[in-house]
Design an enzyme around this catalytic site. Structure first.
Site, mmCIF file in Angstrom:
data_model
loop_
_atom_site.group_PDB
_atom_site.id
_atom_site.type_symbol
_atom_site.label_atom_id
_atom_site.label_comp_id
_atom_site.label_asym_id
_atom_site.label_seq_id
_atom_site.Cartn_x
_atom_site.Cartn_y
_atom_site.Cartn_z
ATOM 1 N N GLU A 196 0.855 -1.202 0.000
ATOM 2 C CA GLU A 196 0.000 0.000 0.000
ATOM 3 C C GLU A 196 0.883 1.241 0.000
ATOM 4 O O GLU A 196 1.877 1.312 0.726
ATOM 5 C CB GLU A 196 -0.894 0.001 1.249
ATOM 6 C CG GLU A 196 -1.791 1.231 1.314
ATOM 7 C CD GLU A 196 -2.823 1.146 2.426
ATOM 8 O OE1 GLU A 196 -3.532 0.129 2.511
ATOM 9 O OE2 GLU A 196 -2.906 2.111 3.212
ATOM 10 N N HIS B 208 -8.278 3.090 -3.493
ATOM 11 C CA HIS B 208 -9.149 3.225 -2.319
ATOM 12 C C HIS B 208 -10.208 4.290 -2.642
ATOM 13 O O HIS B 208 -9.949 5.208 -3.414
ATOM 14 C CB HIS B 208 -8.358 3.713 -1.109
ATOM 15 C CG HIS B 208 -7.306 2.750 -0.630
ATOM 16 N ND1 HIS B 208 -6.914 2.675 0.682
ATOM 17 C CD2 HIS B 208 -6.559 1.823 -1.285
ATOM 18 C CE1 HIS B 208 -5.981 1.746 0.824
ATOM 19 N NE2 HIS B 208 -5.728 1.221 -0.363
ATOM 20 N N GLY C 193 -14.341 6.018 5.414
ATOM 21 C CA GLY C 193 -13.513 7.179 5.756
ATOM 22 C C GLY C 193 -13.796 7.568 7.195
ATOM 23 O O GLY C 193 -14.796 7.145 7.781
ATOM 24 N N ASP C 194 -12.889 8.356 7.756
ATOM 25 C CA ASP C 194 -13.082 8.742 9.159
ATOM 26 C C ASP C 194 -14.104 9.869 9.265
ATOM 27 O O ASP C 194 -14.107 10.809 8.487
ATOM 28 C CB ASP C 194 -11.738 9.124 9.796
ATOM 29 C CG ASP C 194 -10.926 7.877 10.111
ATOM 30 O OD1 ASP C 194 -11.547 6.863 10.488
ATOM 31 O OD2 ASP C 194 -9.691 7.913 9.941
ATOM 32 N N ALA D 117 -19.660 2.162 4.687
ATOM 33 C CA ALA D 117 -19.034 1.571 3.504
ATOM 34 C C ALA D 117 -20.007 0.631 2.789
ATOM 35 O O ALA D 117 -20.002 0.539 1.560
ATOM 36 C CB ALA D 117 -17.771 0.815 3.911
ATOM 37 N N HIS E 114 -13.380 -2.070 15.380
ATOM 38 C CA HIS E 114 -13.345 -0.656 14.967
ATOM 39 C C HIS E 114 -13.605 0.227 16.187
ATOM 40 O O HIS E 114 -14.500 -0.073 16.993
ATOM 41 C CB HIS E 114 -14.409 -0.415 13.874
ATOM 42 C CG HIS E 114 -14.318 0.960 13.288
ATOM 43 N ND1 HIS E 114 -14.998 2.037 13.808
ATOM 44 C CD2 HIS E 114 -13.587 1.447 12.246
ATOM 45 C CE1 HIS E 114 -14.710 3.123 13.089
ATOM 46 N NE2 HIS E 114 -13.860 2.777 12.135
ATOM 47 N N LYS F 112 -21.777 -6.004 5.619
ATOM 48 C CA LYS F 112 -20.980 -5.343 4.567
ATOM 49 C C LYS F 112 -20.531 -6.367 3.520
ATOM 50 O O LYS F 112 -20.662 -6.119 2.319
ATOM 51 C CB LYS F 112 -19.776 -4.657 5.231
ATOM 52 C CG LYS F 112 -18.812 -3.984 4.285
ATOM 53 C CD LYS F 112 -17.954 -2.921 4.990
ATOM 54 C CE LYS F 112 -16.795 -3.453 5.771
ATOM 55 N NZ LYS F 112 -15.900 -2.390 6.263
ATOM 56 N N GLN G 185 -7.069 -3.843 9.307
ATOM 57 C CA GLN G 185 -6.332 -2.749 9.944
ATOM 58 C C GLN G 185 -5.022 -3.330 10.473
ATOM 59 O O GLN G 185 -4.941 -4.541 10.718
ATOM 60 C CB GLN G 185 -7.190 -2.225 11.114
ATOM 61 C CG GLN G 185 -6.609 -1.097 11.905
ATOM 62 C CD GLN G 185 -6.406 0.133 11.046
ATOM 63 O OE1 GLN G 185 -5.392 0.226 10.342
ATOM 64 N NE2 GLN G 185 -7.356 1.043 11.076
ATOM 65 N N GLN H 87 5.079 7.994 14.766
ATOM 66 C CA GLN H 87 4.148 7.348 13.821
ATOM 67 C C GLN H 87 3.267 6.324 14.551
ATOM 68 O O GLN H 87 2.047 6.322 14.398
ATOM 69 C CB GLN H 87 4.969 6.671 12.724
ATOM 70 C CG GLN H 87 4.205 5.735 11.829
ATOM 71 C CD GLN H 87 5.106 4.622 11.253
ATOM 72 O OE1 GLN H 87 6.317 4.687 11.318
ATOM 73 N NE2 GLN H 87 4.495 3.613 10.701
HETATM 74 P P1 FAD Z 1 -17.646 0.947 7.906
HETATM 75 O O1 FAD Z 1 -17.605 -0.412 7.354
HETATM 76 O O2 FAD Z 1 -18.772 1.839 7.495
HETATM 77 O O3 FAD Z 1 -17.625 0.805 9.510
HETATM 78 C C1 FAD Z 1 -17.447 1.955 10.349
HETATM 79 C C2 FAD Z 1 -18.103 1.711 11.707
HETATM 80 O O4 FAD Z 1 -19.530 1.669 11.565
HETATM 81 C C3 FAD Z 1 -17.729 0.381 12.363
HETATM 82 O O5 FAD Z 1 -17.701 0.608 13.749
HETATM 83 C C4 FAD Z 1 -18.872 -0.558 11.978
HETATM 84 O O6 FAD Z 1 -19.033 -1.621 12.904
HETATM 85 C C5 FAD Z 1 -20.062 0.395 11.987
HETATM 86 N N1 FAD Z 1 -21.096 0.062 11.004
HETATM 87 C C6 FAD Z 1 -20.924 -0.417 9.751
HETATM 88 N N2 FAD Z 1 -22.101 -0.491 9.106
HETATM 89 C C7 FAD Z 1 -23.045 -0.029 9.962
HETATM 90 C C8 FAD Z 1 -24.446 0.184 9.855
HETATM 91 N N3 FAD Z 1 -25.101 -0.113 8.711
HETATM 92 N N4 FAD Z 1 -25.095 0.710 10.931
HETATM 93 C C9 FAD Z 1 -24.432 1.017 12.070
HETATM 94 N N5 FAD Z 1 -23.080 0.848 12.224
HETATM 95 C C10 FAD Z 1 -22.405 0.332 11.178
HETATM 96 N N6 FAD Z 1 -9.460 5.966 5.151
HETATM 97 C C11 FAD Z 1 -9.370 6.916 4.189
HETATM 98 O O7 FAD Z 1 -9.898 8.015 4.355
HETATM 99 N N7 FAD Z 1 -8.689 6.686 3.019
HETATM 100 C C12 FAD Z 1 -8.082 5.494 2.764
HETATM 101 O O8 FAD Z 1 -7.476 5.325 1.689
HETATM 102 C C13 FAD Z 1 -8.167 4.450 3.760
HETATM 103 N N8 FAD Z 1 -7.630 3.236 3.549
HETATM 104 C C14 FAD Z 1 -7.814 2.229 4.482
HETATM 105 C C15 FAD Z 1 -7.321 0.948 4.204
HETATM 106 C C16 FAD Z 1 -7.503 -0.098 5.132
HETATM 107 C C17 FAD Z 1 -6.974 -1.484 4.792
HETATM 108 C C18 FAD Z 1 -8.152 0.161 6.374
HETATM 109 C C19 FAD Z 1 -8.318 -0.932 7.395
HETATM 110 C C20 FAD Z 1 -8.639 1.436 6.650
HETATM 111 C C21 FAD Z 1 -8.482 2.478 5.711
HETATM 112 N N9 FAD Z 1 -9.000 3.767 5.940
HETATM 113 C C22 FAD Z 1 -8.890 4.748 4.970
HETATM 114 C C23 FAD Z 1 -9.592 4.105 7.243
HETATM 115 C C24 FAD Z 1 -11.145 3.889 7.260
HETATM 116 O O9 FAD Z 1 -11.749 4.827 6.396
HETATM 117 C C25 FAD Z 1 -11.597 4.103 8.708
HETATM 118 O O10 FAD Z 1 -11.135 3.056 9.504
HETATM 119 C C26 FAD Z 1 -13.085 4.362 8.917
HETATM 120 O O11 FAD Z 1 -13.268 4.833 10.260
HETATM 121 C C27 FAD Z 1 -13.992 3.150 8.760
HETATM 122 O O12 FAD Z 1 -14.073 2.751 7.460
HETATM 123 P P2 FAD Z 1 -14.876 1.393 7.038
HETATM 124 O O13 FAD Z 1 -14.882 1.379 5.573
HETATM 125 O O14 FAD Z 1 -14.339 0.241 7.783
HETATM 126 O O15 FAD Z 1 -16.317 1.782 7.620
#
Ligand code: FAD
Length: 294
Positions: free
Chosen positions: A16, A77, A108-109, A123, A147, A163, A174, A210
């Site tokens: 990555e 991504h 995303g955060d 997501a 998470h 998902k 992660q 970091q």
């Molecule tokens: P989700 O799958 O939406 O989950 C987020 C939270 O919501 C979790 O606690 C989950 O349990 C909960 N949840 C999920 N679905 C629901 C629902 N329907 N109702 C209620 N709760 C729910 N961030 C970036 O900005 N850019 C990047 O390029 C990037 N790359 C990444 C690559 C990897 C391999 C990883 C592990 C993370 C990356 N991230 C990146 C960080 C990521 O965007 C964050 O960790 C973010 O907080 C969660 O993203 P997610 O897609 O897992 O979210």
């Protein structure tokens, strides 16, 4: 090639990278790619800053160049937080036009300014949108240490299953520093009926600041063995880098021996570190030959 096709009785090895910061020279990333190219990873993924903006164009350009110039499969991504469906569609159209076949679909955060903006809350909604409208291979994120926003491991697993059912082809974790979290997580995902490949995300830690930032952001536990390394070498940059590399090699060796589907190395755009790790584990992972060598 779609990354789901790579998991064929062998350990996938992927890297990555992130696009250069806005104030950095664009060419820097191509120097990095040049130096990474002899590793011949199965794919290279390119991060995308949440909230869109110029960074996204760079992600698409770099992911397209990885595939078309370097002959290595790429993954772009895409974090959906703050995007409308139209905006997500425009980005995905551009990815498709640039020959990208694999998307790491993320939320995303959730910063205060992003909350409630755009058409996507999670997501899974982006994944359904992609499945309904495109033919991309879809990858998603998962969290061996849960998470940080999840109320419990059970809740996190429930949403992960949801998902995956929306159309995910493979998962990337992660970072984690204690393999026991990964093994326990894999066991739970299999019991929950999640049977797609899961790559282990490994971040070689090479400086103290970091790792402190990552721990705060991701809620990752620092094992005692790791804390001892940080404390002993925090003021010796070279020693800490070498200890971080050795720690990552040890983690990867154990994961491969246990039969992990794949290793996803967070390179932090540091080819020296990626090379050292690859050299140590290349005989363990059966990495495909580079397209240029075929
Ligand atoms: P989700 O799958 O939406 O989950 C987020 C939270 O919501 C979790 O606690 C989950 O349990 C909960 N949840 C999920 N679905 C629901 C629902 N329907 N109702 C209620 N709760 C729910 N961030 C970036 O900005 N850019 C990047 O390029 C990037 N790359 C990444 C690559 C990897 C391999 C990883 C592990 C993370 C990356 N991230 C990146 C960080 C990521 O965007 C964050 O960790 C973010 O907080 C969660 O993203 P997610 O897609 O897992 O979210």
């Amino acid at each position: 090639m779609k990354t789901a096709e790579l998991f064929d009785n062998r350990t996938v090895f992927s890297l990555e990278i992130f696009p250069p910061k806005p104030d950095a020279e664009e060419s820097v990333i191509y120097d990095t790619l040049e130096e990474l190219s002899d590793i011949c990873p199965d794919f290279i993924s390119v991060t995308y800053g949440a909230g869109g903006g110029r960074n996204g164009c760079k992600t698409i350009q770099i992911a397209s160049d990885i595939k078309n110039r370097y002959g290595v499969e790429s993954v772009a991504h895409l974090p959906c937080i703050g995007l409308t469906r139209n905006q997500a569609g425009e980005i995905l159209d551009s990815m498709q036009e640039n020959g990208i076949e694999n998307i790491l679909a993320l939320r995303g955060d959730c910063t205060d300014s992003r909350k409630g903006c755009g058409d996507f809350s999670h997501a899974s909604e982006l994944i359904s949108f992609i499945r309904d409208n495109y033919d991309f291979n879809i990858i998603a994120a998962c969290y061996p240490e849960v998470h940080p926003e999840s109320g419990s491991a059970v809740e996190d697993l429930k949403w992960l299953r949801y998902k995956v059912d929306c159309g995910v082809d493979h998962l990337i974790t992660q970072l984690f520093l204690d393999n026991r979290y990964f093994y326990s997580f894999i066991e739970k995902t299999r019991i929950a009926g999640i049977n797609i490949p899961v790559e282990a995300g490994i971040m070689p830690v090479t400086n103290k600041r970091q790792i402190e930032r990552m721990v705060k952001l991701c809620g990752v536990e620092l094992p005692k063995k790791f804390v001892r390394i940080l404390e002993r070498y925090e003021h010796n940059e070279t020693a800490l880098r070498d200890a971080g590399i050795a720690y990552a090699i040890d983690q990867i060796t154990d994961l491969i021996a246990d039969g992990v589907d794949g290793i996803h190395l967070y390179t932090m755009n540091n080819p020296y570190v990626a090379h050292k790790i690859y050299e140590a584990v290349q005989s363990l992972v059966k990495v495909r030959a580079c397209a240029t060598e075929q």
